[in-house]
Design a protein around this motif. Structure first.
Motif, PDB file in Angstrom:
ATOM      1  N   GLY A 170       0.807  -1.209   0.000  1.00 34.71           N
ATOM      2  CA  GLY A 170       0.000   0.000   0.000  1.00 34.71           C
ATOM      3  C   GLY A 170       0.840   1.258   0.000  1.00 34.71           C
ATOM      4  O   GLY A 170       0.547   2.226  -0.736  1.00 34.71           O
ATOM      5  N   ALA A 171       1.875   1.283   0.812  1.00 39.15           N
ATOM      6  CA  ALA A 171       2.764   2.449   0.837  1.00 39.15           C
ATOM      7  C   ALA A 171       3.466   2.620  -0.511  1.00 39.15           C
ATOM      8  O   ALA A 171       3.597   3.749  -1.021  1.00 39.15           O
ATOM      9  N   PHE A 172       3.932   1.502  -1.107  1.00 39.86           N
ATOM     10  CA  PHE A 172       4.610   1.578  -2.403  1.00 39.86           C
ATOM     11  C   PHE A 172       3.666   2.093  -3.479  1.00 39.86           C
ATOM     12  O   PHE A 172       4.032   2.945  -4.305  1.00 39.86           O
ATOM     13  N   PHE A 173       2.410   1.602  -3.463  1.00 38.59           N
ATOM     14  CA  PHE A 173       1.424   2.051  -4.435  1.00 38.59           C
ATOM     15  C   PHE A 173       1.160   3.554  -4.287  1.00 38.59           C
ATOM     16  O   PHE A 173       1.073   4.291  -5.289  1.00 38.59           O
ATOM     17  N   ALA A 174       1.053   4.037  -3.058  1.00 44.28           N
ATOM     18  CA  ALA A 174       0.773   5.454  -2.838  1.00 44.28           C
ATOM     19  C   ALA A 174       1.943   6.323  -3.253  1.00 44.28           C
ATOM     20  O   ALA A 174       1.754   7.404  -3.837  1.00 44.28           O
ATOM     21  N   VAL A 175       3.155   5.876  -2.974  1.00 41.27           N
ATOM     22  CA  VAL A 175       4.337   6.666  -3.354  1.00 41.27           C
ATOM     23  C   VAL A 175       4.427   6.774  -4.866  1.00 41.27           C
ATOM     24  O   VAL A 175       4.766   7.843  -5.416  1.00 41.27           O
ATOM     25  N   ARG A 176       4.111   5.681  -5.576  1.00 37.14           N
ATOM     26  CA  ARG A 176       4.185   5.709  -7.038  1.00 37.14           C
ATOM     27  C   ARG A 176       3.156   6.659  -7.644  1.00 37.14           C
ATOM     28  O   ARG A 176       3.367   7.171  -8.755  1.00 37.14           O
ATOM     29  N   ARG A 177       2.059   6.927  -6.952  1.00 32.83           N
ATOM     30  CA  ARG A 177       1.022   7.795  -7.500  1.00 32.83           C
ATOM     31  C   ARG A 177       1.323   9.278  -7.303  1.00 32.83           C
ATOM     32  O   ARG A 177       0.653  10.120  -7.888  1.00 32.83           O
ATOM     33  N   ILE A 178       2.259   9.594  -6.471  1.00 33.92           N
ATOM     34  CA  ILE A 178       2.552  10.993  -6.183  1.00 33.92           C
ATOM     35  C   ILE A 178       3.106  11.684  -7.425  1.00 33.92           C
ATOM     36  O   ILE A 178       4.039  11.190  -8.070  1.00 33.92           O
ATOM     37  N   GLY A 179       2.512  12.801  -7.762  1.00 35.42           N
ATOM     38  CA  GLY A 179       2.960  13.613  -8.884  1.00 35.42           C
ATOM     39  C   GLY A 179       2.646  15.072  -8.621  1.00 35.42           C
ATOM     40  O   GLY A 179       1.999  15.427  -7.621  1.00 35.42           O
ATOM     41  N   LEU A 180       3.104  15.931  -9.530  1.00 34.71           N
ATOM     42  CA  LEU A 180       2.909  17.367  -9.316  1.00 34.71           C
ATOM     43  C   LEU A 180       1.435  17.740  -9.243  1.00 34.71           C
ATOM     44  O   LEU A 180       1.046  18.568  -8.424  1.00 34.71           O
ATOM     45  N   ARG A 181       0.602  17.154 -10.077  1.00 32.11           N
ATOM     46  CA  ARG A 181      -0.810  17.521 -10.115  1.00 32.11           C
ATOM     47  C   ARG A 181      -1.711  16.487  -9.449  1.00 32.11           C
ATOM     48  O   ARG A 181      -2.923  16.515  -9.630  1.00 32.11           O
ATOM     49  N   PHE A 182      -1.111  15.568  -8.700  1.00 33.89           N
ATOM     50  CA  PHE A 182      -1.924  14.568  -8.008  1.00 33.89           C
ATOM     51  C   PHE A 182      -2.692  15.247  -6.871  1.00 33.89           C
ATOM     52  O   PHE A 182      -2.124  15.958  -6.049  1.00 33.89           O
ATOM     53  N   ARG A 183      -4.001  14.996  -6.799  1.00 35.84           N
ATOM     54  CA  ARG A 183      -4.864  15.657  -5.820  1.00 35.84           C
ATOM     55  C   ARG A 183      -4.831  14.908  -4.480  1.00 35.84           C
ATOM     56  O   ARG A 183      -5.791  14.251  -4.079  1.00 35.84           O
ATOM     57  N   ALA A 184      -3.732  15.031  -3.788  1.00 33.79           N
ATOM     58  CA  ALA A 184      -3.570  14.317  -2.511  1.00 33.79           C
ATOM     59  C   ALA A 184      -4.533  14.848  -1.455  1.00 33.79           C
ATOM     60  O   ALA A 184      -5.084  14.074  -0.653  1.00 33.79           O
ATOM     61  N   ARG A 185      -4.739  16.158  -1.437  1.00 34.84           N
ATOM     62  CA  ARG A 185      -5.631  16.722  -0.430  1.00 34.84           C
ATOM     63  C   ARG A 185      -7.040  16.175  -0.581  1.00 34.84           C
ATOM     64  O   ARG A 185      -7.709  15.835   0.410  1.00 34.84           O
ATOM     65  N   ASN A 186      -7.540  16.083  -1.810  1.00 37.05           N
ATOM     66  CA  ASN A 186      -8.883  15.556  -2.035  1.00 37.05           C
ATOM     67  C   ASN A 186      -8.995  14.110  -1.560  1.00 37.05           C
ATOM     68  O   ASN A 186      -9.997  13.718  -0.949  1.00 37.05           O
ATOM     69  N   GLN A 187      -7.944  13.318  -1.838  1.00 32.51           N
ATOM     70  CA  GLN A 187      -7.970  11.918  -1.417  1.00 32.51           C
ATOM     71  C   GLN A 187      -7.967  11.799   0.103  1.00 32.51           C
ATOM     72  O   GLN A 187      -8.708  10.998   0.678  1.00 32.51           O
ATOM     73  N   VAL A 188      -7.134  12.589   0.772  1.00 37.97           N
ATOM     74  CA  VAL A 188      -7.052  12.526   2.240  1.00 37.97           C
ATOM     75  C   VAL A 188      -8.372  12.990   2.863  1.00 37.97           C
ATOM     76  O   VAL A 188      -8.878  12.366   3.816  1.00 37.97           O
ATOM     77  N   GLU A 189      -8.929  14.071   2.352  1.00 37.01           N
ATOM     78  CA  GLU A 189     -10.187  14.571   2.911  1.00 37.01           C
ATOM     79  C   GLU A 189     -11.329  13.597   2.676  1.00 37.01           C
ATOM     80  O   GLU A 189     -12.248  13.508   3.504  1.00 37.01           O
ATOM     81  N   ARG A 190     -11.262  12.850   1.574  1.00 37.40           N
ATOM     82  CA  ARG A 190     -12.293  11.843   1.328  1.00 37.40           C
ATOM     83  C   ARG A 190     -12.216  10.721   2.373  1.00 37.40           C
ATOM     84  O   ARG A 190     -13.240  10.242   2.873  1.00 37.40           O
ATOM     85  N   VAL A 191     -11.006  10.327   2.714  1.00 35.40           N
ATOM     86  CA  VAL A 191     -10.827   9.300   3.745  1.00 35.40           C
ATOM     87  C   VAL A 191     -11.287   9.819   5.113  1.00 35.40           C
ATOM     88  O   VAL A 191     -11.932   9.105   5.889  1.00 35.40           O
TER      89      VAL A 191
END
Length: 494
Positions: A170-191
């Motif tokens: 899970g950690a590896f999958f999340a790290v691979r998804r990180i990019g400049l325009r990746f909406r991390a805030r939206n994903q965290v707030e959804r959780v």
């Protein structure tokens, strides 16, 4: 590995994932945070969520499912002679096997071998180790216990490997998804939103579970006792006829219990409401900040005292005091020194319960009075009204809906009280109006009917669930009506 240790390692893995995700977001931005869609903390939180939450879900499911699966395997290994005796014998054998499995781990190889060969009494050996068995150990039980230990160890090892693997993936999958325009805030707030919804649903589901469990047993009770005789009966005598006698299965009249519940609650409210309301008015309108800051915490200490302590206070102090006072008064008036107030009575229970309810009334009323807008006070005083006139004609009418709601909430607290009534009012189910005599309440009889080693198979025990659902409905309607009053009239004064 111990479950607590596994959880600790999962949290450490989440912390490592947080640091890794935050560091990666900083590195891909080249130090220019404006290039990122979200702040670095959201990227770190996103990785931590993927490292922790799936692992904890798998761990939780495994801890529930694995024992059930292992028990089914051990149960199927029992001889047919045990399985044919019914589920009760099978479950008793399974429980003995589980206890034996835990005790075998404490034995040395010589002691275990002696038990297997029959030269040593396994039950006595385990008893010396502090592991008592409910029955004698049979040879097949020893084999089943060893299988149980082996399956449990294998299950725990596989659980540890799977949980850690899911966390790392899970950690590896999340790290691979990180990019400049990746909406991390939206994903965290959804959780976070899903977590808030889950937390708010727990209370609702708990209430549904409580009501469902009571309704199922109450239905079984009404299959034996007619609902009419329960709700309208005036005699509480839950005794059963002897074997072979006429089918008179006791009397389960609710009216005496309900009358005692409401009577004691009424006496308590008659004492608590004036004292608590006057205390709230003084602290909100007359007391200086120093006095208010000292008196209010001291008054609210009463709310933290266990109800059993109030029961002791009623039994040892208030009840004998009222009894002795009544004896002296009767002697002075009639010359006959006989008490007319029993030590255990409605009055004793009501007074002590009223003392317990004072902080609820005063604290809630004080908060409601202080929320009345200051402009209403100033307007009244500016027109020439005195402070007492302002309180009577402006503040209390404005705060009245909230105060009524607070009093209804307090009444529901009084209706559900148990320990004070047990010690101060007795257990006699009587239908009378004399406050100087003992009565009892619904909660006391629930405790009485469920005291001891009983099975929920007879009306004598199932009636406790009917009493419980009745009390639940009464307090529920009181709370709903209180909230209705508060919400209906509160906005008029905001």
């Amino acid at each position: 590995m111990n479950t607590s240790l596994i959880i600790l390692f999962i949290l450490v893995l989440g912390l490592i994932g947080y640091v890794t995700g935050r560091t990666r977001s900083l590195s891909i931005s080249g130090g220019k945070l404006s290039a990122l869609h979200s702040r670095p903390v959201y990227y770190g939180s996103y990785v931590a969520i993927w490292a922790v939450i799936p692992s904890l879900i798998v761990l939780f499911v495994w801890l529930i499912a694995a024992p059930i699966y292992i028990d089914s395997l051990i149960r199927s290994s029992f001889p047919d002679s045990v399985l044919s005796q019914g589920s009760a014998t099978t479950e008793l054998t399974l429980g003995t096997t589980r206890s034996m499995a835990g005790g075998i781990l404490l034995l040395s190889a010589e002691e275990l071998e002696a038990a297997k060969s029959g030269t040593g009494n396994l039950r006595e050996i385990l008893a010396s180790k502090g592991v008592p068995l409910a029955s004698e150990a049979q040879p097949f039980m020893i084999e089943a216990a060893e299988s149980f230990n082996a399956l449990s160890a294998t299950s725990r090892l596989l659980m540890t490997i799977v949980v850690f693997a899911i966390g790392v993936l899970g950690a590896f999958f999340a790290v691979r998804r990180i990019g400049l325009r990746f909406r991390a805030r939206n994903q965290v707030e959804r959780v976070i939103l899903a977590g808030l919804i889950l937390a708010s649903s727990i209370a609702i589901l708990t209430t549904v579970g409580i009501v469902g469990s009571m309704l199922s047993e109450t239905t079984r009770f009404f299959q034996s006792v007619p609902a009419y005789s329960f709700f309208f009966g005036t005699v509480w005598d839950p005794r059963f006829a002897a074997a072979g006698a006429a089918a008179t299965a006791g009397q389960f009249g609710l009216i005496p219990l309900l009358a005692g519940t409401l009577y004691i609650a009424l006496v308590a409210m008659l004492f608590a409401v004036p004292v608590g309301l006057f205390a709230a008015i003084y602290m909100a309108e007359y007391a200086s900040p120093v006095v208010r800051g000292t008196a209010k915490p001291l008054l609210e200490i009463l709310a933290g005292i266990p109800t059993i302590v109030y029961g002791f206070f009623a039994l040892v102090t208030v009840g004998p005091f009222l009894r002795d006072i009544s004896t002296e008064l009767n002697g002075l008036v009639t010359g006959n020194y006989v008490n007319f107030i029993q030590a255990q009575s409605v009055l004793t229970a009501g007074l002590v319960m009223g003392i317990m309810l004072i902080p609820f009334v005063s604290s809630l009323s004080d908060d409601i009075i202080t929320q009345v807008p200051r402009a209403m006070r100033d307007g009244s005083l500016g027109l020439g009204a005195t402070r007492s006139e302002t309180i009577k004609r402006v503040i209390l009418p404005a705060a009245l809906p909230g105060i009524v709601g607070a009093l209804l909430l307090t009444a529901s607290r009084a209706v559900g009280e148990t320990m004070i009534v047990v010690l101060a009012a007795g257990v006699a189910a009587r239908l009378q109006l004399n406050p100087f005599e003992p009565m009892t309440t619904v909660t006391v009889k629930i405790v009485n009917q469920l005291t001891g080693d009983l099975e929920f198979t007879s009306p004598q025990t199932l009636v406790a669930f009917a009493l419980g659902i009745t009390l639940f409905v009464i307090t529920l309607f009181l709370n709903i009506y209180a909230l209705y009053i508060v919400r209906k009239y509160r906005e008029q004064y905001e």
